[in-house]
Enzyme design. Structure first.
Site, PDB file in Angstrom:
ATOM      1  CD  GLN A   1      -1.010  -0.084   3.778  1.00 42.32           C
ATOM      2  OE1 GLN A   1      -2.220   0.055   3.689  1.00 42.32           O
ATOM      3  NE2 GLN A   1      -0.413  -0.330   4.926  1.00 42.32           N
ATOM      4  N   GLY A   2       0.220   2.390  -0.125  1.00 42.29           N
ATOM      5  CA  GLY A   2       0.889   3.671   0.017  1.00 42.29           C
ATOM      6  C   GLY A   2       2.020   3.915  -0.960  1.00 42.29           C
ATOM      7  CB  ILE A   3       5.224   5.748  -0.454  1.00 43.80           C
ATOM      8  CG1 ILE A   3       4.568   7.074  -0.051  1.00 43.80           C
ATOM      9  CG2 ILE A   3       6.509   6.007  -1.246  1.00 43.80           C
ATOM     10  CD1 ILE A   3       5.381   7.875   0.943  1.00 43.80           C
TER      11      ILE A   3
ATOM     12  CE1 TYR B   1       7.022   7.481  11.001  1.00 43.54           C
ATOM     13  CE2 TYR B   1       6.852   9.855  11.243  1.00 43.54           C
ATOM     14  CZ  TYR B   1       6.944   8.736  10.432  1.00 43.54           C
ATOM     15  OH  TYR B   1       6.967   8.885   9.070  1.00 43.54           O
TER      16      TYR B   1
ATOM     17  NE  ARG C   1       1.949  20.049  11.337  1.00 42.24           N
ATOM     18  CZ  ARG C   1       1.365  19.160  12.156  1.00 42.24           C
ATOM     19  NH1 ARG C   1       0.454  19.567  13.017  1.00 42.24           N
ATOM     20  NH2 ARG C   1       1.692  17.889  12.109  1.00 42.24           N
TER      21      ARG C   1
ATOM     22  CE  LYS D   1      10.043   6.549   9.341  1.00 39.23           C
ATOM     23  NZ  LYS D   1      10.451   5.527   8.339  1.00 39.23           N
TER      24      LYS D   1
END
Length: 228
Positions: free
Chosen positions: A16-18, A147, A188, A151
């Site tokens: 899924q995703g990227i 997280y 934001r 990272k």
């Protein structure tokens, strides 16, 4: 000759995703690369394209990674995309949450790089793309303690490997799983929207190609201007 012509790509988190978008983009391009896309669970599709081989792989398991490496004689691009987003402050992060995050987000990249780097060194070529996040050493983000720490470690790992061993490529991306986190992010965000997985995937194509040969150990930020 295409940008990825003949390249052998190993990509994690393709369900899924990227990760999925990057795998799909790799065969939609006119060039003829060959991709082994891995996922932690059984993939809903056995075949995405004739040039994509789908494999089930737990990137936190050293033995599984080593067994896969025995089947791959040559590798041009390693894309470490697998990751997990823990939502919460340090007071809301239990030890098991911390350990799981570090194991999947950092240790898995360590295992993948350590296993496949010797092949790249032997052939004297290769690119590695490590997926990190702006929520790291680049920018402090609320409710992202574990997280962001993981990272930031990915950034440090990438730079350490790059400066000591060989030219490496590094990609930073956002991963948001919680609805409230998504609302906070959009509030934001200068562009007023999330990046699409395809937009990040196209950057992966550039990093995987020879065009990026002079990009070494750097953070390439794709965040719609959020970190400015």
């Amino acid at each position: 000759m295409g940008r990825l012509d003949g390249k052998i790509i190993l990509l994690s988190a393709a369900a899924q995703g990227i990760g999925r978008a990057a795998a799909i983009v790799s065969w939609k391009m006119p060039e003829g690369c060959f991709c082994t896309a891995t996922t932690g669970t059984c993939f809903k599709e056995q075949v995405l394209h004739r040039r994509i081989q789908i494999r089930v792989l737990d990137v936190t398991k050293k033995e599984q990674i080593e067994n896969l490496a025995k089947e791959i004689e040559k590798i041009d691009v390693l894309c470490n995309i697998a990751g997990f987003v823990h939502h919460g402050t340090i007071l809301e992060c239990e030890e098991q949450d911390w350990d799981f995050t570090m194991n999947l987000n950092v240790r898995s990249m360590y295992l993948m790089i350590k296993t496949f780097l010797p092949k790249m060194l032997k052939q004297k070529s290769g690119n590695i793309i490590n997926m990190s996040s702006v929520a790291s050493s680049i920018k402090g983000v609320v409710n992202r303690c574990a997280y962001s720490t993981s990272k930031a470690a990915v950034i440090g790992l990438t730079k350490a490997v790059a400066v000591k061993i060989i030219g490496f490529l590094f990609l930073i991306s956002q991963m948001l799983l919680h609805i409230q986190a998504l609302k906070d992010f959009l509030a934001r965000q200068k562009t007023g929207r999330m990046a699409t997985a395809e937009e990040v995937a196209h950057l992966c194509v550039y990093l995987a190609s020879d065009e990026s040969a002079y990009v070494t150990g750097n953070e390439l930020i794709i965040d719609g201007g959020w970190s400015l």
